[in-house]
Structures are given as structure tokens and as C-alpha cells.
Design a protein around this motif. Structure first.
Motif, PDB file in Angstrom:
ATOM      1  N   GLU A   1       0.734  -1.123  -0.009  1.00 48.73           N
ATOM      2  CA  GLU A   1       0.117  -0.089   0.047  1.00 48.73           C
ATOM      3  C   GLU A   1       0.827   1.351   0.020  1.00 48.73           C
ATOM      4  O   GLU A   1       0.579   2.211  -0.502  1.00 48.73           O
ATOM      5  N   ALA A   2       1.834   1.337   0.527  1.00 47.64           N
ATOM      6  CA  ALA A   2       3.046   2.448   0.680  1.00 47.64           C
ATOM      7  C   ALA A   2       3.282   2.695  -0.673  1.00 47.64           C
ATOM      8  O   ALA A   2       3.549   3.602  -1.068  1.00 47.64           O
ATOM      9  N   ASN A   3       3.667   1.514  -1.427  1.00 46.88           N
ATOM     10  CA  ASN A   3       4.172   1.360  -2.904  1.00 46.88           C
ATOM     11  C   ASN A   3       2.889   2.134  -3.778  1.00 46.88           C
ATOM     12  O   ASN A   3       3.591   3.002  -4.387  1.00 46.88           O
ATOM     13  N   GLN A   4       2.026   1.782  -3.799  1.00 46.21           N
ATOM     14  CA  GLN A   4       0.909   2.291  -4.414  1.00 46.21           C
ATOM     15  C   GLN A   4       0.823   3.974  -4.019  1.00 46.21           C
ATOM     16  O   GLN A   4       0.599   4.717  -4.848  1.00 46.21           O
ATOM     17  N   GLN A   5       0.867   4.109  -2.730  1.00 42.57           N
ATOM     18  CA  GLN A   5       0.810   5.750  -2.338  1.00 42.57           C
ATOM     19  C   GLN A   5       1.878   6.549  -2.836  1.00 42.57           C
ATOM     20  O   GLN A   5       1.732   7.686  -3.458  1.00 42.57           O
ATOM     21  N   LEU A   6       3.239   5.977  -3.118  1.00 40.64           N
ATOM     22  CA  LEU A   6       4.270   6.561  -3.769  1.00 40.64           C
ATOM     23  C   LEU A   6       3.901   6.655  -5.195  1.00 40.64           C
ATOM     24  O   LEU A   6       4.370   7.918  -5.794  1.00 40.64           O
ATOM     25  N   ARG A   7       3.560   5.642  -5.911  1.00 42.63           N
ATOM     26  CA  ARG A   7       3.230   5.978  -7.235  1.00 42.63           C
ATOM     27  C   ARG A   7       2.210   6.861  -7.501  1.00 42.63           C
ATOM     28  O   ARG A   7       2.422   7.832  -8.556  1.00 42.63           O
ATOM     29  N   VAL A   8       1.167   7.190  -6.735  1.00 42.26           N
ATOM     30  CA  VAL A   8       0.019   8.353  -6.938  1.00 42.26           C
ATOM     31  C   VAL A   8       0.781   9.526  -6.698  1.00 42.26           C
ATOM     32  O   VAL A   8       0.536  10.338  -7.465  1.00 42.26           O
TER      33      VAL A   8
END
Length: 141
Positions: free
Chosen positions: A1-8
Motif C-alpha cells: 500500500e505504501a508503494n501504491q501511495q508513492l506511485r500516486v
């Protein structure tokens, strides 16, 4: 989820960077347009000023020609024909009046006319009593 947030977040930052680059390009283009419009205005004013100056110079030259022509006309022709009598319908009224006033002014202040240089015989050497011809002198020998 942290990875997804960084992508956004990365996507949003890239989008903001692209928007800022477009805005900067737009500002540069607007500045370029403004500078070109100023240059165009200065150039147009300069050309209009130059055109007015050239027109005035041509107007003065034309008046000099008219003054010269009127000055060299014999007085008899000026008296019988009258200045600008044939051109009353073709000349603008203001120009016609200026020319008539200038002619009258020149007549009042001009000294008596002297003959043109080619008619002034005082500078020529006196003629011999008998014109001698080289052909006659050759035949008489």
C-alpha cells in the motif's frame, strides 16, 4: 500500500511538473509576443515618420520646381496665361492657393531678371570685323 501511495504521489508530481512547464512556456511565449508587438509598433511609427518626412521633402522639391518654372517664365507669358489657369480643376484648392500666394510673394521680392548665362554676351570676346574661315584661307593660298 505504501508503494501504491508513492506511485500516486509520483504521478501527481509529474503531472504538476508538466503543468508548470506548460505554464512557463506560455509565459515565455506571451513575453515574446509582447516584445514583438512593441517592436512592430516602433517600426510602424518609424516608417510612418519616415514616410511623412519623405512626403514633405518631395512636397518641398515640387514647390522648388514650380518656383523655378514660374521664375523662368517670361513676364509676358505669366501675364497672358496666368499662373495655374489650366490646372484650376486638377489641383487641390489648398495647394492652388499656396502656389498662387508663393508666386505673388516671389514676384514682390524678386529682383529684376537678368538674362540667362547663355544669352549674356558681355562675357564673350568681341567679334572680328570679318569672320575668317579656315576654308577660305586655305583656298586663297
Amino acid at each position: 500500500e505504501a508503494n501504491q501511495q508513492l506511485r500516486v504521489e509520483n504521478y501527481n508530481l509529474n503531472k504538476k511538473l508538466a503543468d508548470d512547464e506548460k505554464a512557463g512556456e506560455l509565459i515565455r511565449k506571451q513575453a515574446m509576443i509582447e516584445s514583438l508587438e512593441l517592436e512592430l509598433q516602433r517600426t510602424r511609427e518609424m516608417l510612418e515618420k519616415k514616410a511623412k518626412g519623405e512626403a514633405e521633402a518631395l512636397r518641398k522639391e515640387l514647390m522648388d520646381y514650380v518656383r523655378f518654372i514660374v521664375h523662368i517664365l517670361p513676364d509676358e507669358i505669366r501675364a497672358t496665361v496666368g499662373p495655374l489657369s489650366d490646372n484650376r480643376d486638377t489641383l487641390p484648392e489648398g495647394l492652388r492657393e499656396k502656389l498662387l500666394a508663393k508666386i505673388a510673394k516671389d514676384r514682390r521680392r524678386s529682383p529684376p531678371r537678368s538674362p540667362p548665362p547663355w544669352q549674356d554676351v558681355s562675357a564673350l570676346p568681341p567679334l572680328a570685323s570679318k569672320p575668317s574661315s579656315p576654308v577660305r584661307s586655305f583656298r586663297s593660298r
